[in-house]
Design a protein around this motif. Structure first.
Motif, PDB file in Angstrom:
ATOM      1  N   VAL A  83      -2.440  -6.037   8.486  1.00  0.00           N
ATOM      2  CA  VAL A  83      -3.743  -6.441   9.028  1.00  0.00           C
ATOM      3  C   VAL A  83      -3.557  -7.123  10.386  1.00  0.00           C
ATOM      4  O   VAL A  83      -4.305  -6.871  11.341  1.00  0.00           O
ATOM      5  N   MET A  84      -2.541  -7.974  10.483  1.00  0.00           N
ATOM      6  CA  MET A  84      -2.253  -8.635  11.757  1.00  0.00           C
ATOM      7  C   MET A  84      -1.771  -7.638  12.806  1.00  0.00           C
ATOM      8  O   MET A  84      -1.794  -7.931  14.004  1.00  0.00           O
ATOM      9  N   LEU A 142       4.325  -6.556  -1.191  1.00  0.00           N
ATOM     10  CA  LEU A 142       2.922  -6.139  -1.079  1.00  0.00           C
ATOM     11  C   LEU A 142       2.128  -7.142  -0.257  1.00  0.00           C
ATOM     12  O   LEU A 142       1.402  -6.772   0.673  1.00  0.00           O
ATOM     13  N   LEU A 143       2.248  -8.419  -0.581  1.00  0.00           N
ATOM     14  CA  LEU A 143       1.446  -9.441   0.093  1.00  0.00           C
ATOM     15  C   LEU A 143       1.888  -9.664   1.531  1.00  0.00           C
ATOM     16  O   LEU A 143       1.054  -9.775   2.438  1.00  0.00           O
ATOM     17  N   VAL A 144       3.199  -9.723   1.749  1.00  0.00           N
ATOM     18  CA  VAL A 144       3.712  -9.912   3.115  1.00  0.00           C
ATOM     19  C   VAL A 144       3.414  -8.683   3.967  1.00  0.00           C
ATOM     20  O   VAL A 144       2.923  -8.788   5.098  1.00  0.00           O
ATOM     21  N   GLY A 145       3.715  -7.484   3.431  1.00  0.00           N
ATOM     22  CA  GLY A 145       3.482  -6.251   4.182  1.00  0.00           C
ATOM     23  C   GLY A 145       2.011  -6.000   4.466  1.00  0.00           C
ATOM     24  O   GLY A 145       1.641  -5.587   5.570  1.00  0.00           O
ATOM     25  N   GLY A 146       1.151  -6.255   3.470  1.00  0.00           N
ATOM     26  CA  GLY A 146      -0.284  -6.053   3.670  1.00  0.00           C
ATOM     27  C   GLY A 146      -0.860  -7.007   4.697  1.00  0.00           C
ATOM     28  O   GLY A 146      -1.655  -6.612   5.559  1.00  0.00           O
ATOM     29  N   SER A 147      -0.461  -8.278   4.628  1.00  0.00           N
ATOM     30  CA  SER A 147      -0.937  -9.270   5.589  1.00  0.00           C
ATOM     31  C   SER A 147      -0.446  -8.949   6.994  1.00  0.00           C
ATOM     32  O   SER A 147      -1.218  -8.997   7.971  1.00  0.00           O
ATOM     33  N   VAL A 172      -8.268   1.685  11.511  1.00  0.00           N
ATOM     34  CA  VAL A 172      -8.628   0.914  10.317  1.00  0.00           C
ATOM     35  C   VAL A 172      -8.147   1.618   9.050  1.00  0.00           C
ATOM     36  O   VAL A 172      -7.655   0.980   8.118  1.00  0.00           O
ATOM     37  N   GLY A 173      -8.272   2.942   9.030  1.00  0.00           N
ATOM     38  CA  GLY A 173      -7.862   3.686   7.843  1.00  0.00           C
ATOM     39  C   GLY A 173      -6.371   3.697   7.635  1.00  0.00           C
ATOM     40  O   GLY A 173      -5.885   3.779   6.499  1.00  0.00           O
ATOM     41  N   ASN A 174      -5.617   3.585   8.701  1.00  0.00           N
ATOM     42  CA  ASN A 174      -4.165   3.750   8.626  1.00  0.00           C
ATOM     43  C   ASN A 174      -3.390   2.438   8.609  1.00  0.00           C
ATOM     44  O   ASN A 174      -2.350   2.334   7.949  1.00  0.00           O
ATOM     45  N   ILE A 175      -3.894   1.427   9.303  1.00  0.00           N
ATOM     46  CA  ILE A 175      -3.042   0.298   9.669  1.00  0.00           C
ATOM     47  C   ILE A 175      -2.634  -0.571   8.488  1.00  0.00           C
ATOM     48  O   ILE A 175      -1.565  -1.182   8.488  1.00  0.00           O
ATOM     49  N   VAL A 176      -3.478  -0.652   7.445  1.00  0.00           N
ATOM     50  CA  VAL A 176      -3.141  -1.499   6.296  1.00  0.00           C
ATOM     51  C   VAL A 176      -1.900  -0.977   5.575  1.00  0.00           C
ATOM     52  O   VAL A 176      -1.185  -1.727   4.911  1.00  0.00           O
ATOM     53  N   GLY A 177      -1.623   0.304   5.737  1.00  0.00           N
ATOM     54  CA  GLY A 177      -0.461   0.889   5.081  1.00  0.00           C
ATOM     55  C   GLY A 177       0.777   0.951   5.956  1.00  0.00           C
ATOM     56  O   GLY A 177       1.724   1.676   5.632  1.00  0.00           O
ATOM     57  N   GLY A 179      10.718   3.955  -3.524  1.00  0.00           N
ATOM     58  CA  GLY A 179       9.772   4.631  -4.406  1.00  0.00           C
ATOM     59  C   GLY A 179       8.926   3.656  -5.212  1.00  0.00           C
ATOM     60  O   GLY A 179       7.704   3.793  -5.305  1.00  0.00           O
ATOM     61  N   LYS A 180       9.574   2.656  -5.811  1.00  0.00           N
ATOM     62  CA  LYS A 180       8.838   1.664  -6.587  1.00  0.00           C
ATOM     63  C   LYS A 180       7.912   0.841  -5.698  1.00  0.00           C
ATOM     64  O   LYS A 180       6.813   0.461  -6.108  1.00  0.00           O
ATOM     65  N   HIS A 181       8.369   0.560  -4.491  1.00  0.00           N
ATOM     66  CA  HIS A 181       7.550  -0.195  -3.536  1.00  0.00           C
ATOM     67  C   HIS A 181       6.262   0.566  -3.212  1.00  0.00           C
ATOM     68  O   HIS A 181       5.170  -0.007  -3.227  1.00  0.00           O
ATOM     69  N   ILE A 182       6.369   1.859  -2.938  1.00  0.00           N
ATOM     70  CA  ILE A 182       5.186   2.669  -2.625  1.00  0.00           C
ATOM     71  C   ILE A 182       4.236   2.716  -3.816  1.00  0.00           C
ATOM     72  O   ILE A 182       3.019   2.535  -3.669  1.00  0.00           O
ATOM     73  N   ARG A 183       4.785   2.939  -5.017  1.00  0.00           N
ATOM     74  CA  ARG A 183       3.937   3.022  -6.208  1.00  0.00           C
ATOM     75  C   ARG A 183       3.222   1.699  -6.474  1.00  0.00           C
ATOM     76  O   ARG A 183       2.052   1.689  -6.882  1.00  0.00           O
ATOM     77  N   TYR A 184       3.905   0.585  -6.231  1.00  0.00           N
ATOM     78  CA  TYR A 184       3.311  -0.730  -6.482  1.00  0.00           C
ATOM     79  C   TYR A 184       2.215  -1.053  -5.461  1.00  0.00           C
ATOM     80  O   TYR A 184       1.240  -1.741  -5.775  1.00  0.00           O
ATOM     81  N   ASN A 185       2.360  -0.559  -4.240  1.00  0.00           N
ATOM     82  CA  ASN A 185       1.479  -0.940  -3.126  1.00  0.00           C
ATOM     83  C   ASN A 185       0.281  -0.030  -2.911  1.00  0.00           C
ATOM     84  O   ASN A 185      -0.801  -0.502  -2.549  1.00  0.00           O
ATOM     85  N   ILE A 186       0.448   1.264  -3.082  1.00  0.00           N
ATOM     86  CA  ILE A 186      -0.490   2.222  -2.491  1.00  0.00           C
ATOM     87  C   ILE A 186      -1.906   2.078  -3.036  1.00  0.00           C
ATOM     88  O   ILE A 186      -2.881   2.184  -2.285  1.00  0.00           O
ATOM     89  N   PHE A 187      -2.065   1.809  -4.336  1.00  0.00           N
ATOM     90  CA  PHE A 187      -3.406   1.695  -4.910  1.00  0.00           C
ATOM     91  C   PHE A 187      -4.177   0.542  -4.270  1.00  0.00           C
ATOM     92  O   PHE A 187      -5.321   0.706  -3.832  1.00  0.00           O
ATOM     93  N   TRP A 188      -3.546  -0.623  -4.185  1.00  0.00           N
ATOM     94  CA  TRP A 188      -4.223  -1.814  -3.671  1.00  0.00           C
ATOM     95  C   TRP A 188      -4.497  -1.710  -2.173  1.00  0.00           C
ATOM     96  O   TRP A 188      -5.614  -2.014  -1.707  1.00  0.00           O
ATOM     97  N   LEU A 189      -3.500  -1.256  -1.406  1.00  0.00           N
ATOM     98  CA  LEU A 189      -3.683  -1.203   0.042  1.00  0.00           C
ATOM     99  C   LEU A 189      -4.631  -0.095   0.459  1.00  0.00           C
ATOM    100  O   LEU A 189      -5.404  -0.260   1.414  1.00  0.00           O
ATOM    101  N   TRP A 190      -4.602   1.032  -0.229  1.00  0.00           N
ATOM    102  CA  TRP A 190      -5.564   2.096   0.089  1.00  0.00           C
ATOM    103  C   TRP A 190      -6.978   1.624  -0.226  1.00  0.00           C
ATOM    104  O   TRP A 190      -7.922   1.908   0.505  1.00  0.00           O
ATOM    105  N   GLY A 191      -7.131   0.864  -1.306  1.00  0.00           N
ATOM    106  CA  GLY A 191      -8.450   0.312  -1.635  1.00  0.00           C
ATOM    107  C   GLY A 191      -8.967  -0.594  -0.539  1.00  0.00           C
ATOM    108  O   GLY A 191     -10.136  -0.500  -0.130  1.00  0.00           O
TER     109      GLY A 191
END
Length: 440
Positions: free
Chosen positions: A150-151, A142-147, A384-389, A411-423
Motif C-alpha cells: 500500500v505504501m 502478509l501484514l508487512v508485505g501488504g502494508s 490500484v488493482g495490482n499494487i497490493v500484491g 508457494g505457502k506464502h502465496i496461498r496464505y496471502n492471495i485471498f486476503w490481498l486480492w480482496g
C-alpha cells in the motif's frame, strides 16, 4: 506490418524480463532498436525517438536518485529505529497488537520505497517475537508485505514512477488522487490485522495455552539490541528530531507540489548529509552505500524511456492499439480498465513489475483510448488493482530475500496471502470508482 513488429518486440521484451537472465535495462534498450530497424527506421530517426523518450522520464530519474539517497541516509541515521522499538514495546506481546504493530512498522519502514530495506528493518526484530509467541510467520509476511505494498503508491517507490514515465506526466500530480486510496488501504490492512490477530490468538491458546507475553517482549528487545550494535555506529540519536522535522518538511513540499519532487529530495539530502555526518569521508561513504540502489533504479527508468520513446515515436503502439480494437468484442472495450484492474493482482504471479508497467500499461492505454477510456483512469485502475500484491510476486527479488530471512516457502506464502490481498485490492478498486479516482 507495424503492429506485428510491435507485438513481437513487446513479447520478446516481456519474455526476457520474465526469464530473469538479463538485467531489465538490456532488453528495454536493445530489442526496440532491432524492432525499429526491422520496421524500416534509420538510426537518426531512432535517435530522435530516444531523445524524446528519455526527455519524458528525466524528472522521474532525478527523483528516484535523490529519494533513495535521502531515505537511505535517514535509515543510517536511525530515524525509524526508536519508533519501531516503541511499537514492539507497545504491543506488550499481545497477539492482536503485535499484528497491528506489524502493519504500522512496515508502513514507516517503507517510507524509503525499497522493499529490500523494509524487510531488513521489520523481519529481524519481529520474527523472534512471532516465533516466541507461537504466531504464524506467514502472517508476519502478509501484514508487512501488504502494508509495504500500500505504501508502494508513494511517488518514489517504483510503480508510480514507471507509470509517470509511460504517461509522460508529473509523478507527484499522479500521486495526489491516490493519497485517499493509500490511507484507506492502510486502514483496511489494520482491520485485516485485527481480524487475523483474533483468529491467531484463538489458535495459539487452543494449541499452546497462555504465553508470558511481557517476558517474551523483554527478551526479544534485548536480543535485537545486541544484534544491531554495528548499525548503531551510524545512528545519530541527537539528530533525531531534526531528521523528523526535515523529513516531514520534504514530504509536505511533495504534497504541496510547489517544486519538483526530485528538487525537494535533492535539497533535503544536501541539508541532511553534512549535518548528520560532518566528516567528508563519512559523507562519501553514505553516498557510496546507497548509490548502487539509486543508479540501478535510474538506469531502468532511462532504459524504459528509450523503450517507450521508440515504440511511441515509430507508431508501433498506435498500430497495436488499432489492430486490437478491431478484434476486441465491443462490449468489453469501455470496461477494459476495470477488467485489467480486477485481474491486476493475479498478474503479479505472471508478470514482473517492469513488464506490467512498461509493456502491458502502454498497450492497454492505447487500446483504452479507442474506447474513450482516459489514460489516468486506465493507469489508476491498473495501479490500484495490482499494487497490493507487490510482495506476493515470485518476480520480486525483495520477497525472495524476505522468505530467506524468515525461512519460509514461496508457494505457502502465496496461498496464505492471495485471498486476503486480492480482496483488499477489489475493495480499493470499488472505492476508487465511488470517489471518482477511476471513471467508468
Amino acid at each position: 506490418m507495424l503492429s506485428i513488429i510491435g507485438f513481437i518486440t513487446i513479447l520478446v521484451v516481456v519474455g526476457l524480463l520474465l526469464s530473469g537472465r538479463l538485467t531489465p535495462m538490456i532488453p528495454l534498450v536493445l530489442i526496440p532498436i532491432v524492432g525499429a530497424l526491422a520496421a524500416g527506421f534509420g538510426f537518426e530517426q531512432i535517435g530522435d525517438f530516444f531523445n524524446e523518450g528519455v526527455g519524458n522520464v528525466i524528472s522521474v530519474v532525478v527523483m528516484f536518485i535523490f529519494a533513495i539517497l535521502y531515505f537511505g541516509l535517514m535509515q543510517d541515521a536511525g530515524l525509524f529505529d526508536p519508533l519501531i522499538n516503541k511499537m514492539v514495546v507497545w504491543s506488550k506481546g499481545n497477539v492482536i497488537t503485535v499484528s497491528v504493530a506489524s502493519v504500522l512498522i512496515a508502513a514507516v519502514a517503507h517510507l524509503d520505497g525499497s522493499g529490500a530495506s523494509t524487510f531488513l528493518i521489520t523481519i529481524p526484530p519481529l520474527l523472534p517475537l512471532y516465533q516466541r509467541l507461537r504466531m504464524n510467520p506467514y502472517l508476519l509476511l502478509l501484514l508487512v508485505g501488504g502494508s509495504a505494498s500500500v505504501m508502494n503508491m508513494l511517488p518514489w517507490a517504483g510503480p508510480l514512477g514507471r507509470t509517470a514515465s509511460v504517461l509522460k506526466t508529473d509523478v507527484t500530480q499522479l500521486w495526489h488522487p491516490l493519497i485517499p486510496i493509500q490511507i484507506i488501504g492502510l486502514v483496511l490492512m489494520l482491520i485485516l490485522a485485527i481480524f487475523l490477530g483474533f483468529r491467531e490468538k484463538k489458535r495459539i491458546e487452543q494449541k499452546y495455552g497462555v504465553i508470558d507475553a511481557q517476558a517474551v517482549v523483554a527478551e526479544v528487545l534485548e536480543k535485537t539490541k545486541d544484534e544491531t550494535s554495528e548499525k548503531n555506529q551510524l545512528a545519530r540519536p541527537k539528530m533525531l528530531w531534526f531528521n523528523v522535522i526535515l523529513t516531514i518538511a520534504v514530504i509536505g513540499v511533495l504534497v504541496w507540489g510547489i517544486i519538483p519532487a526530485g528538487f525537494a529530495f535533492m535539497i533535503g539530502f544536501c541539508i541532511a548529509l553534512p549535518l548528520n555526518y560532518p566528516q567528508i569521508k563519512d559523507q562519501t561513504a553514505r553516498i557510496r552505500a546507497h548509490a548502487p540502489n539509486a543508479l540501478t533504479m535510474a538506469s531502468i527508468i532511462l532504459a524504459a524511456g528509450s523503450f517507450l520513446g521508440i515504440l511511441s515515436g515509430s507508431g508501433m503502439l498506435n498500430a497495436i492499439a488499432e489492430s486490437t480494437v478491431q478484434i476486441m468484442p465491443g462490449f468489453v472495450g469501455p470496461y477494459l480498465h476495470l477488467v485489467l484492474g480486477v485481474l491486476g493482482l493475479p498478474f503479479d504471479l505472471l508478470l514482473s513489475t517492469d513488464a506490467y508497467y512498461f509493456a502491458l500499461l502502454p498497450v492497454a492505454d492505447q487500446i483504452g483510448s479507442g474506447f474513450g477510456i482516459d489514460s489516468l483512469s486506465m493507469a489508476y485502475s491498473m495501479i490500484v488493482g495490482n499494487i497490493v500484491g507487490t510482495f506476493i510476486s515470485p518476480f520480486s527479488p525483495a520477497l525472495w530475500m524476505a522468505l530467506g530471512l524468515a525461512n519460509l516457502e514461496m508457494g505457502k506464502h502465496i496461498r496464505y496471502n492471495i485471498f486476503w490481498l486480492w480482496g483488499i485490492s477489489l475493495i480499493l478498486i470499488v472505492i476508487s470508482v465511488l470517489i471518482g479516482v477511476i471513471h467508468i
